[in-house]
Design a protein around this motif. Structure first.
Motif, PDB file in Angstrom:
ATOM      1  N   THR A 170       0.966  -1.117   3.851  1.00 16.86           N
ATOM      2  CA  THR A 170       0.506  -2.489   4.136  1.00 16.86           C
ATOM      3  C   THR A 170       0.910  -3.429   3.000  1.00 16.86           C
ATOM      4  N   TYR A 218      -8.855  -4.137  -0.385  1.00 18.12           N
ATOM      5  CA  TYR A 218      -7.645  -3.492   0.148  1.00 18.12           C
ATOM      6  C   TYR A 218      -7.222  -2.310  -0.718  1.00 18.12           C
ATOM      7  N   TYR A 219      -7.296  -2.519  -2.013  1.00 18.25           N
ATOM      8  CA  TYR A 219      -6.923  -1.404  -2.891  1.00 18.25           C
ATOM      9  C   TYR A 219      -7.885  -0.222  -2.729  1.00 18.25           C
ATOM     10  N   ILE A 245      -0.268  -5.746   0.950  1.00 17.25           N
ATOM     11  CA  ILE A 245      -1.621  -6.154   0.569  1.00 17.25           C
ATOM     12  C   ILE A 245      -1.648  -7.603   0.092  1.00 17.25           C
ATOM     13  N   GLY A 274       0.837  -1.215   0.000  1.00 16.74           N
ATOM     14  CA  GLY A 274       0.000   0.000   0.000  1.00 16.74           C
ATOM     15  C   GLY A 274       0.862   1.251   0.000  1.00 16.74           C
ATOM     16  N   THR A 309      -0.896 -10.078   2.825  1.00 12.14           N
ATOM     17  CA  THR A 309      -2.021 -10.191   3.758  1.00 12.14           C
ATOM     18  C   THR A 309      -3.124 -11.030   3.159  1.00 12.14           C
ATOM     19  N   GLU A 316      -7.006   1.645   0.394  1.00  8.47           N
ATOM     20  CA  GLU A 316      -5.857   2.513   0.173  1.00  8.47           C
ATOM     21  C   GLU A 316      -6.292   3.811  -0.499  1.00  8.47           C
TER      22      GLU A 316
END
Length: 793
Positions: free
Chosen positions: A14, A764-765, A16, A9, A19, A768
């Motif tokens: 992070t 997740y994107y 990503i 990220g 994870t 961000e």
């Protein structure tokens, strides 16, 4: 907005992808457990396949015990393997055979006594070399063909010459008339044996009159009577026996009949042959009573001159040698054509006169085309004939049903063109003569890929006004430019009856060798030279191997072979003569118990492999806490129990069954579950009653079904590994279905996991991006300054 491409990220830092991978690993655990289960199922499937193969291996080795040939197999042993090797055929009985190796096989070859310093220099020779597979004048008449096929009973006779001297002559091993004559001539009496037409003639050479010339039979055999010699007891120096019935086509007891020479036209009337040796001695030999060529030879050898007469090396004429030692002229002549017709007219300082080819008739109208060319025949197909006027006609062997030389001659003569066919003058083929009288020439050629005309020696174009002469012979033209090497090449290019080669001698010189393509007596060839002096001599006489065999003291039989390998259907033996033995060889045929023992041991080995396989896939290791893939499997347990019960149990009793269990023949399962074979006990059971052992394995019911051990083994194997409803086959199918269902579930789970992964990555994107926006808004707010009221300081 497009997805951020970095796996980290940019705003939060992070990991990503990492994870998401960890989250997916947690979500994918049910799938991984299912994959592990499938892998286990695949392993079980492989082990089941291995067990199936092991069970089939046991079945196949058990089926081998059901072969009737196994228990009827025989073993033959030779008392002299160096001289005679032996094996058994399909049909052979126990017994003892006494075999005498009388002659080894040989391939006919001739070699030049004339040697040359180089093999590639021109020899300055001009003439021809002819190779022929027939026309031999020293044919031998088999005793078995005489007396209308009844033959001559083997036995011994006693001969007494006119001096009163007697000798016993053993004719038990004689096979031909020549053998009989040779045995008499070698006996310790002064009697010469020859033939006169179809009779054996005895000539006393003692010059005495103390006793009659006698022939007596010894023992109970009728040898003397079969040879036409029974009861001879005469006060005469020359005695002829009775006529001996000869087979069809045979006109002389001893070699070629004179009527068969000259291409079947005979040699004309023979009268007196005048011979003068080098020491000046002379004799006139009366040949007027001779009916065969060997009788001519006997007459010359009995002339009192120092002359040796015999058949020449080519086997097609005479050879006379002057051994007087005189330096004068060796002359052979006659007041008429006798010497010329015999091919030996000569006046020379040499001590050897080699006679010309006397053209023994080898082809008649009854000769089959398949017998020509040393048995190679002439093939099939067709050929055309064009006469000198241009008319053309064809011959097709199959369509025209041409099988013999006579058929061929008749078929050619029936063509509506100007040709005429007949036997040639040499008596070894056909001559086709043009009768059209046209301006062209006679031509015969094969059609398509056929070689009939070429094989008959008729293919070609005749010289003007001449015909085409077919023959079995092959003629090689030799010119002054030819070298030893080129002569060899010409002979080999003909590719008919023989191969030629150059021989390197120990003194560095070179010679020519010509060797028949075919072994044995059938491969005999004659090589004749005309205008060329190579001094060819027979290096090896083509002959068949010969042995005699008598079974259990019975009548002795004689066998021949072109290569020394005998396949005797009567005794059931295959025999190979490797060398001659001075002593008779004993061949013993007995039951081959070793083969049966080996088959039972192979069965035991296959069963033990099955047990080892089961132990490998069902093991339990308490210390390592490991088990085999099929540990606790009901299938392996059923296989072990099923075979154990059968192999240690007893077959149902039946009237007369003396063997009902493996243990009775020395086969048992040991403490480790392995099948062991006590060879001593097994061989004892076989020696006691082979039939009972076979019955144990191969007993059948009224429906001809095997209900013995072999049948029980097959039934058990079908239960476990049978194509239709076999236990292991069903297990394999069950595992395959389970694996297929698991594969389908894994595919479905992979689809859901792939979608979940995409969803998490997107979330997740998106997070961000949202945080980036918040940070941007916060920065904008922080950059706002306070602006007071207008006019304030």
């Amino acid at each position: 907005m497009a997805r951020l491409q970095s796996s980290i990220g940019l705003v939060t830092g992070t990991d990503i992808v990492g994870t998401v991978d960890q989250l997916m690993a947690i979500s994918g655990k049910p799938r991984d457990r299912l994959l592990a289960k499938t892998e286990e199922l695949l392993g079980q499937q492989q082990q089941i396949a291995s067990l199936t193969a092991s069970v089939i291996g046991v079945q196949l080795s058990g089926d081998a015990l059901g072969s009737s040939a196994l228990f009827s197999s025989k073993n033959a042993t030779s008392s002299n393997d160096d001289a005679l090797s032996v094996s058994t055929r399909d049909e052979v009985s126990n017994g003892n055979h006494l075999i005498r190796t009388l002659r080894t096989a040989a391939t006919h070859s001739v070699a030049s006594a004339q040697t040359f310093s180089s093999f590639d220099d021109a020899l300055s020779l001009s003439g021809s070399l002819t190779i022929k597979p027939s026309g031999f004048v020293d044919t031998k008449v088999s005793l078995s063909q005489l007396n209308n096929g009844l033959g001559v009973e083997g036995g011994s006779i006693r001969l007494t010459d006119r001096s009163g001297t007697s000798a016993e002559v053993d004719l038990s091993q004689a096979r031909t008339v020549d053998d009989v004559l040779q045995a008499i001539n070698d006996a310790d009496v002064d009697i010469q044996a020859t033939t006169s037409g179809g009779k054996i003639q005895l000539i006393d050479q003692t010059g005495q009159t103390l006793s009659n010339l006698k022939v007596e039979q010894l023992g109970t055999a009728e040898t003397a009577a079969d040879l036409g010699l029974h009861g001879i007891d005469e006060a005469a120096s020359t005695v002829e026996g009775h006529d001996i019935p000869m087979p069809d086509g045979v006109e002389s007891l001893n070699g070629a009949s004179l009527s068969q020479l000259g291409g079947g036209n005979g040699l004309g009337t023979l009268t007196t042959l005048d011979i003068q040796t080098g020491d000046g001695s002379t004799a006139s030999v009366d040949l007027s009573g001779a009916t065969s060529l060997n009788e001519v030879i006997d007459a010359i050898n009995g002339s009192g001159l120092d002359v040796i007469a015999r058949i020449n090396d080519a086997g097609n004429g005479l050879r006379l040698r002057d051994v007087s030692g005189g330096a004068g002229t060796f002359e052979i002549s006659s007041s008429d054509d006798t010497a010329t017709n015999l091919g030996i007219a000569a006046s020379t300082t040499d001590d050897i006169v080699v006679g010309e080819d006397l053209n023994f008739q080898s082809v008649t109208v009854d000769t089959k085309l398949s017998e020509l060319n040393a048995g190679a025949g002439v093939g099939t197909g067709s050929f055309t004939i064009r006469d000198s006027s241009g008319q053309v006609a064809g011959i097709n062997l199959a369509v025209d049903e041409v099988e013999t030389i006579g058929d061929l001659i008749d078929q050619i003569n029936s063509l509506n063109i100007g040709v005429e066919a007949a036997l040639n003058e040499s008596g070894d083929g056909v001559v086709v003569t043009d009768t059209a009288g046209g301006a062209s020439t006679l031509k015969i050629e094969d059609t398509g890929t056929g070689t009939v005309a070429a094989s008959l020696g008729l293919a070609g174009t005749a010289a003007p006004g001449e015909g085409l002469v077919g023959s079995e012979s092959v003629s090689i033209e030799i010119t002054e430019d030819d070298t030893l090497e080129s002569i060899v090449e010409k002979i080999n290019a003909s590719d008919r009856y023989a191969d030629a080669s150059i021989v390197s001698n120990s003194d560095g010189s070179y010679g020519l060798q010509i060797r028949s393509k075919q072994g044995g007596e059938a491969g005999r060839i004659s090589v004749n030279l005309e205008g060329v002096d190579l001094n060819l001599r027979t290096a090896s006489q083509g002959q068949d191997a010969l042995l005699s065999i008598s079974t259990d003291g019975g009548t002795e039989r004689f066998l021949t072979s072109t290569d020394g390998v005998f396949e005797d259907e009567i005794s059931g033996l295959n025999l190979t003569v490797k060398e001659l033995s001075d002593d008779p060889i004993s061949v013993n045929v007995d039951d081959d118990h070793d083969t049966i023992v080996s088959a039972i041991k192979r069965f035991a080995d296959q069963y033990n492999k099955l047990i080892d396989n089961i132990e490998e896939v069902t093991f339990f290791d308490a210390e390592a806490n490991e088990v085999g893939l099929l540990f606790g499997s009901s299938e392996t347990l059923r296989i072990q129990n099923g075979y154990s019960r059968l192999l240690t149990g007893t077959l149902p009793s039946s009237s007369g069954d003396s063997i009902r269990s493996f243990s009775q023949i020395g086969v048992r399962i040991d403490e480790n579950g392995q099948l062991q074979v006590d060879e001593t006990k097994l061989k004892a059971a076989l020696a006691t009653d082979t039939d009972a052992v076979e019955e144990f394995f191969n007993k059948t019911n009224d429906e001809d079904e095997n209900i013995g051990m072999v049948g029980q083994l097959k039934k058990l194997a079908d239960t476990y590994a049978g194509v239709e409803n076999g236990m292991l086959i069903r297990k394999t199918q069950t595992l395959s279905a389970h694996i297929e269902r698991n594969d389908d579930r894994v595919d479905s789970m992979n689809t859901r996991l792939d979608a979940q992964r995409e969803r998490l990555l997107s979330q997740y994107y998106a997070m961000e991006e949202a945080i980036a926006k918040i940070q941007a808004n916060t920065s904008s707010i922080g950059s706002i300054e306070y602006i007071g009221p207008v006019g304030s300081d």
